[in-house]
Enzyme design. Structure first.
Site, short mmCIF file in Angstrom:
data_model
loop_
_atom_site.label_atom_id
_atom_site.label_comp_id
_atom_site.label_asym_id
_atom_site.label_seq_id
_atom_site.Cartn_x
_atom_site.Cartn_y
_atom_site.Cartn_z
N LYS A 1 -5.84 1.07 -0.94
CA LYS A 1 -4.56 1.53 -0.41
C LYS A 1 -3.50 1.57 -1.50
CE LYS A 1 -1.55 0.29 3.55
NZ LYS A 1 -1.42 -0.70 4.64
N SER B 1 -0.79 1.06 9.22
CA SER B 1 -0.37 1.85 8.08
C SER B 1 -1.50 2.18 7.10
CB SER B 1 0.74 1.12 7.32
OG SER B 1 0.25 -0.08 6.73
N SER C 1 -2.07 -3.12 10.84
CA SER C 1 -2.23 -2.02 9.88
C SER C 1 -3.65 -1.84 9.36
CB SER C 1 -1.27 -2.19 8.71
OG SER C 1 0.05 -1.94 9.14
#
Length: 494
Positions: free
Chosen positions: A97, A178, A202
């Site tokens: 990420k 997210s 997330s």
């Protein structure tokens, strides 16, 4: 696996030399364990694996359905693949990420334009561990900008730098957030595994929404050094994979001295408590859940129904009160030590205002603005008290109390209801996700595919006490073997 090797060997024997290299590319949706076996048998190479996934990214992420899961590819990936280290992840491609630091040719921006011009000086601790284990960092994944802490009106999966990530099962629907790009990339076969991060939901939410395994470990089990923060009380990285076995494989690398046995009979005699109040009211989700419960009973699990989880609302409210205060403190400290043009939350707010057309075309930065007003000593002290009470209510007096009252191994519920349609102007539709209790407590939470509702995935959650990470993985692996619910995406346009 044996059958696959046999078929590959037969094909190689019959195939002319010109097509040998093509056959050695992995099949779509091969797991980390599959690919490790191919590498060990010398039926492929790290470079061939890297090239295979780069081609798939070009075909599905950059064109075709245009998933926009990848924010940036590693330009050095082929060089690294040609000389990667031996280890548990030798030659295996992994995506990470874009809020996890890498000291290489790639950037680390949390999806924001504000951090583009100053790269981190060192790898995040978890990235160092991946490299030492021989993994190939294929690239960075898109995310909900600033891990979805900028605005209450945000659209999950959107960032100014990466655009909008789409759910590969239905391109019109949210990938959730997210860690949207990490979930989509794994679900679509752009990489066998990815690393996400979670503060509250997330990892769990996008993993369940995209039909893959997502594991949020006990907070602190994986080092948070080098991860752009929201609050150190809840932030953690975690694996996002096709199988629970692959998640356990990554945990062995990401966390020091971690090992997880995945016995075939882990469910036999396991006491699992059903959280009915956290299970929602969606009739199709609940029907899938009842079918899953019966499969668990058939596998020897003992199901304790209607377990109460106390203090959930109060713990969640206190956690949110503390989180915005902690965001200002933790993010200011991070930005200052990183250096660059933006060194504090106030400067970040000003940057976004100056670049409003690019940074805020769809939603604002209300949470940032609220957090910036929470810096007085009195407010910080109140936040600390709220945090202490939130963790106590969610952990010892919440999850632990429920587990102990019934002698349970884990709490279970459907992870999510199906995600909604993307609407950049209105923001997320905020379907139910059972993430808050484990997030506030800092306890492990595993989601495993449970099935589909209207072609959209839903997951099954295992929640345990602090440090019960290996047990959650073992239970999830057992569940996975009796349900086999994961299936490839169709990239449907509607």
């Amino acid at each position: 696996m044996k059958r696959r090797r046999l078929l590959q060997s037969a094909a190689l024997a019959l195939c002319p030399a010109a097509c040998v290299e093509k056959l050695r590319s992995p099949l779509p949706f091969a797991t980390l364990a599959d690919l490790a076996a191919l590498l060990e048998a010398k039926n492929t190479t790290p470079l061939l694996l890297a090239e295979h996934f780069l081609e798939r990214i070009a075909r599905l992420d950059r064109s075709g359905p245009r998933l926009s899961a990848i924010i940036e590819l590693n330009p050095e990936v082929k060089t690294i693949a040609a000389s990667c280290k031996p280890g548990l992840l030798h030659g295996l491609p992994v995506l990470i990420k874009d809020n996890i630091e890498t000291a290489d040719a790639m950037q680390t921006t949390a999806g924001s334009l504000a951090l583009r011009n100053h790269k981190p000086a060192r790898d995040a601790a978890l990235v160092s561990r991946l490299r030492e284990a021989g993994a190939i960092i294929l690239g960075k994944t898109n995310l909900s900008e600033w891990a979805n802490i900028r605005s209450p009106d945000s659209t999950s999966g959107w960032s100014a730098r990466g655009g909008l990530t789409r759910n590969p099962h239905k391109l019109t629907h949210s990938a959730s957030g997210s860690s949207s790009g990490s979930a989509v990339a794994v679900a679509a076969g752009l990489a066998p595994a990815a690393i996400g991060t979670e503060t509250n939901g997330s990892i769990i939410s996008p993993a369940s929404a995209c039909g893959i395994v997502g594991f949020k470990p006990t907070v602190g089990l994986i080092s948070g050094a080098g991860i752009i923060p929201i609050t150190h009380h809840q932030d953690t990285a975690g694996p996002m994979t096709l199988t629970v076995r692959d998640a356990a494989m990554l945990m062995q690398v990401l966390s020091k001295d971690f090992s997880a046995e995945l016995p075939h009979d882990a469910l036999k005699g396991a006491r699992l408590g059903v959280l009915r109040k956290q299970s929602g009211k969606h009739p199709q989700v609940l029907a899938l859940f009842e079918t899953a419960l019966q499969k668990l009973r058939d596998a020897g699990a003992i199901i304790i129904d209607s377990v109460e989880l106390p203090n959930t609302r109060e713990a969640g409210s206190l956690s949110w009160k503390a989180m915005l205060i902690e965001l200002r403190t933790d993010l200011n400290a991070y930005l200052e030590q990183r250096g660059g043009d933006v060194r504090a939350l106030a400067e970040l707010i000003a940057f976004n205002e100056k670049h409003r057309d690019a940074e805020m075309p769809h939603f604002g930065q209300e949470f940032f603005e609220q957090a910036e007003q929470l810096g007085t000593p009195e407010i910080i002290a109140a936040g600390q008290k709220a945090r202490q009470l939130a963790k106590k209510l969610a952990g010892p007096e919440g999850i632990d109390a429920a587990l102990q009252a019934h002698g349970l191994d884990a709490l279970i519920c459907p992870t999510n209801d199906p995600v909604g349609v993307i609407d950049l102007e209105k923001g997320d539709t905020n379907e139910r996700v059972a993430s808050t209790p484990a997030a506030v407590a800092g306890y492990p939470h595993l989601t495993v595919p449970m099935g589909f509702v209207n072609s959209l995935p839903v997951g099954f959650s295992f929640i345990g006490t602090a440090g019960a990470d290996a047990r959650m993985l073992a239970l999830g692996h057992g569940f996975e073997q009796i349900t086999l619910a994961r299936r490839p995406p169709t990239f449907s346009a509607g």
